[in-house]
Scaffold this active site. Structure first.
Site, PDB file in Angstrom:
ATOM      1  CG  ASP A 651      -2.111   0.974   1.044  1.00 51.96           C
ATOM      2  OD1 ASP A 651      -2.251   1.566  -0.056  1.00 51.96           O
ATOM      3  OD2 ASP A 651      -2.898   1.135   1.984  1.00 51.96           O
ATOM      4  CD  GLU A 689      12.423   8.433  -6.685  1.00 51.75           C
ATOM      5  OE1 GLU A 689      11.958   8.432  -5.537  1.00 51.75           O
ATOM      6  OE2 GLU A 689      12.869   9.454  -7.222  1.00 51.75           O
ATOM      7  CG  ASP A 721      -5.365  -1.081  -0.704  1.00 52.34           C
ATOM      8  OD1 ASP A 721      -5.958  -0.419  -1.583  1.00 52.34           O
ATOM      9  OD2 ASP A 721      -5.831  -1.271   0.432  1.00 52.34           O
ATOM     10  CG  HIS A 855      -3.426   2.021   5.606  1.00 47.63           C
ATOM     11  ND1 HIS A 855      -3.365   3.173   4.837  1.00 47.63           N
ATOM     12  CD2 HIS A 855      -4.051   2.369   6.759  1.00 47.63           C
ATOM     13  CE1 HIS A 855      -3.948   4.162   5.504  1.00 47.63           C
ATOM     14  NE2 HIS A 855      -4.375   3.695   6.665  1.00 47.63           N
TER      15      HIS A 855
END
Length: 880
Positions: A651, A689, A721, A855
């Protein structure tokens, strides 16, 4: 979860002071700078529907018309189509496929990612359940087709408006139902000749103009061009029923609900799109709400000035830069990029014809608005390079008057206010029954509107009168395993907090050497909490020794950091800090020290959490579980039949301290039961990157897996995600091939079976289950893999969690790469199992646990640490 103070906006704001800002003394919003005798030239005029340019990019004026890029293929260009109804103006623009998609536009064409071997993507596990979804079929007459014509003018006509007028003179031939953008003409019928020649006279000099209409294409109802036309027609229909487009969606200000105690109003509206799904073209419609402040930006500035005059300009810039404002005179939204304190409404700017006009005169003439405060500064919105209607490139920023702007959305301070959110939720949290009723009323309004029906009939189209009914499946609930045995939970709640009481955790790490730091005034709370913690630990199998109690005189950040430096040593396992109040800077400093400077797991607790003594045992239990996770323990597991498999969650999160920088969180499972994890993060400014960083992270995770298991995994399943609209092709074409290439670095013969699943949380699809005569939220474990999925994808929807208020939002899973050898059924089952393994909540969550862990890692680094955490912590869930 560590008790974290409210953070800055997720996307990160530009913190720089406005150019030319005056430091001391600050000027009040409406106090004092006289207009200069020779005002500095202003680059462009204020935003407007008429002569003003249309902005784009971050500070864009959303919903404007996009000009066609030179040489763009006309087949897919349908922007600014004039829909042929007498007196009708140009319809809202639709984005060309070749150009950059404006935020909020419908993505018509997505990359085809369905693997060739997936002929049938339907699963079979679970029992069937009838569902209703927020889709309406869009039907066309039998043998319907859209006819595309190229229109040329000789001699050439430069002005598009003149071309529109000349085509309109020949309605007897082309009919009243048509769409024209100045070059391309779309008709629902075929003209008699393949090439039709017509003549018109130019009004200003009487010159005969030859108009040649040539048939170039016959398009079926499912073609992308037709889908685009449907969306343009639908936006026009929304306008006909009184909806107003603001940003990406349409709202009805006449039905606004007011929350006067918080100076807010809530506009009800809809988010809509028409796309090709498995077997039908369908309209997706969901209820949306726009939250606006009832006071102006000028009122906000005055309030801020009255609260704090010190560093007023700097504070105002920090508060407002990055916010989105609405100008009610034209219902457009703009991003504030700066505040120009040197200008005021009496300054003049150049119009397109090089005449000069003050802002006061402009708003009076254009919008009949009287500007009252002549000393207010100007808000600056910097659009990206754009072509004006006259064909000239638009230069410079747009200037807005605070008095005429309203802030949209909610600040982080407001979101942290329980009372505000509770009052807003009355209007925005809608039950399935109410949502169904609202959508039914919406489609009935469309179907009963004479103008809309005339238009739709002309094109041979119609909307279904009722929501789509389909069949889903509810997968069986999982059995939860702990050290002392297994148990079932109540499927409807998907929560086993009650069942796990008294059960021993899978593995526990004894807390033998740890620090507990607390301010002197919170000493009684600290003692009570420690007693509760020591009591709740043993029944779960946790051995919690007495900590080194560190009482500090007050809660200044320096006291916490100094105490940690003095008391920590190589044997310290954990630091627990009790804070007397929520302060982001203090939280960030503690986390940076414990994650970077002196790596050790840490837990931050706000004293308010411990205030209710009757809740203390419950709070202590939850914190004990977190402490065990952060030390490397495991709480519970579900049955995972697949062996030698690594699951990876990815994420991204925007760094709040560095503009343009994002943090990528990568977390990978290290054992067969998927209860131990290894985490890394990467910083990036560009897509390349990110890819390079992901390659490093994945390679490190595979090496760690080998170190722990003496073999590399046979299967690697990625859950990706943080992929926004329009970014899927970049993931498929660049990210996946390069990340898969890293396997070669671990041996030329290492070729694991791989699946790459893109997870999308922010979707507008909703499902409702039948409950007697009414509707309710579907049960956790409900999966949908037909009808509303896309034919070009191997995708499914999963409702994995239970909600007590409002309507549950499913998650969308798109398997864009698959050599895993898993059947669709196995993919769906594995995804649901992973939703059970997030250790911060004893229940299922909305996304698979590795996504949520990734996350949490990216959020911690992007919000608080802004550096690479120490690798000494990588094998523990220190970021929970």
């Amino acid at each position: 979860m560590s008790q974290q103070p409210p953070s800055g906006r997720a996307r990160g704001r530009a913190r720089g002071r406005a150019r030319g800002a005056i430091e001391e003394p600050p000027r009040r919003p409406g106090a004092g700078v006289a207009p200069p005798t020779a005002p500095p030239p202003v680059a462009t005029v204020p935003p407007t529907d008429a002569p003003a340019p249309v902005a784009s990019g971050r500070g864009r004026q959303r919903g404007g018309v996009t000009s066609r890029p030179p040489g763009a293929p006309p087949t897919s260009q349908m922007e600014a189509l004039s829909l042929g109804e007498k007196g009708a103006g140009a319809a809202p623009a639709s984005q060309p496929f070749g150009g950059r998609r404006r935020r909020g536009d419908v993505v018509i064409e997505e990359p085809h990612t369905r693997p060739a071997h997936i002929q049938d993507k339907k699963g079979s596990t679970g029992h069937p359940v009838p569902l209703v979804t927020n889709f309406f079929r869009v039907s066309s007459t039998p043998s319907w087709a859209l006819y595309q014509y190229n229109v040329s003018f000789a001699p050439e006509i430069d002005y598009r408006g003149v071309r529109f007028s000349m085509v309109k003179e020949h309605l007897e031939l082309i009919g009243e139902t048509y769409a024209f953008d100045g070059m391309i003409l779309f008709l629902p019928k075929r003209l008699e000749q393949k090439e039709t020649v017509l003549f018109s006279k130019r009004r200003n000099d009487g010159t005969d103009i030859k108009i040649t209409i040539t048939l170039t294409n016959e398009l079926p109802p499912t073609s992308p061009t037709c889908i685009q036309l449907y969306n343009i027609l639908f936006r026009k229909a929304l306008h006909e029923i009184g909806m107003q487009q603001i940003g990406r969606n349409n709202y009805n200000p006449e039905m606004a609900a007011y929350v006067p105690q918080h100076k807010l109003e809530v506009w009800p509206g809809f988010v809509t799109s028409i796309l090709q799904y498995e077997a039908n073209v369908m309209l997706m419609a969901d209820v949306s709400h726009k939250i606006l402040r009832t006071d102006t930006v000028l009122d906000f500035l005055y309030d801020l000035y009255n609260k704090t005059q010190h560093n007023f300009h700097e504070n105002a810039t920090k508060k407002l830069v990055g916010e989105i404002v609405l100008t009610r005179y034209n219902n457009k939204t703009y991003r504030i990029d700066d505040i120009d304190w040197e200008q005021n409404p009496q300054n003049k700017f150049k119009m397109f014809d090089d005449t000069e006009m003050s802002y006061v005169e402009y708003y009076a003439k254009q919008y009949n608005k009287t500007v009252r405060d002549m000393d207010q500064p100007l808000l600056v919105s910097r659009p990206k390079k754009k072509i004006q209607k006259g064909g000239k490139p638009m230069e410079g920023p747009l200037y807005l008057l605070p008095e005429l702007c309203t802030l949209t959305g909610l600040t982080d301070e407001v979101r942290a206010d329980f009372h505000v959110m509770k009052d807003i939720a009355i209007h925005t949290r809608i039950t399935p029954d109410k949502r169904n009723e609202t959508l039914q009323t919406f489609i009935n309004t469309l179907n009963k509107n004479e103008k809309v029906q005339k238009d739709m009939k002309g094109w041979g189209l119609s909307y279904d009168k009722t929501l789509l009914k389909l069949e889903g499946r509810v997968m069986p609930p999982e059995k939860i395993w702990q050290r002392s045995g297994s148990y079932n939970y109540k499927p409807q709640d998907a929560d086993w907090g009650r069942e796990m009481r008294g059960q021993q955790l899978i593995s526990c790490v004894p807390m033998q050497n740890w620090l507990f730091i607390f301010p002197a005034r919170n000493s009684p709370q600290a003692q009570d909490f420690l007693q509760a913690l020591v009591r709740v630990g043993p029944p779960m199998g946790m051995n919690i020794n007495k900590p080194i109690m560190c009482e500090i005189p007050d809660d200044r950040t320096d006291n916490y950091l100094r105490t940690m430096r003095e008391q920590m040593n190589d044997k310290t396992q954990m630091v627990v800090c009790l804070l007397s109040s929520q302060r982001k800077d203090r939280y960030d400093a503690i986390k940076k020290f414990c994650c970077v400077d002196h790596p050790v797991p840490s837990q931050v607790i706000v004293s308010r959490t411990l205030q209710k003594k009757q809740m203390l045992m419950s709070v202590a239990t939850k914190i004990a579980l977190q402490l065990n996770c952060k030390l490397g323990g495991e709480l519970w597991a579900v049955e995972i039949p697949l062996k030698s498999m690594m699951v990876v969650g990815i994420d991204c999160y925007h760094d709040s301290a560095t503009k343009g920088q994002s943090v990528g969180g990568v977390i990978a499972s290290m054992n067969n039961s998927l209860t131990r994890w290894y985490s890394r993060c990467t910083f990036q400014h560009t897509g390349q990157e990110l890819i390079d960083g992901l390659k490093v992270c994945v390679q490190a995770a595979l090496k760690k897996f080998y170190e722990l298991n003496s073999n590399l995994p046979d299967r690697v399943i990625f859950f990706r995600d943080g992929v926004g609209d329009g970014q899927l092709s970049a993931v498929v074409e660049h990210e996946i091939p390069q990340v898969l290439d890293t396997f070669k670095n671990l041996g030329s013969d290492y070729k694991p079976k791989v699946a790459w699943i893109v997870v999308k949380k922010r979707i507008n699809t909703r499902f409702f289950a039948q409950a007697g005569r009414g509707l309710q939220n579907p049960s956790p474990g409900t999966v949908v893999d037909t009808e509303v999925t896309r034919p070009e994808w191997y995708d499914f929807f999963l409702v994995s969690q239970s909600v007590r208020q409002g309507t549950v939002t499913p998650c969308h899973y798109n398997v864009v790469w698959d050599t895993s050898g898993l059947k669709p059924d196995h993919m769906q089952r594995l995804t649901y199992k992973l939703c059970h393994l997030y250790y911060n909540w004893p229940g299922t969550i909305r996304v698979p646990a590795p996504c949520q862990y990734a996350h949490k890692l990216a959020f911690l680094v992007g919000q608080s640490i802004h550096k690479d955490p120490s690798l000494n912590l990588a094998d523990r869930l220190y970021f929970l």
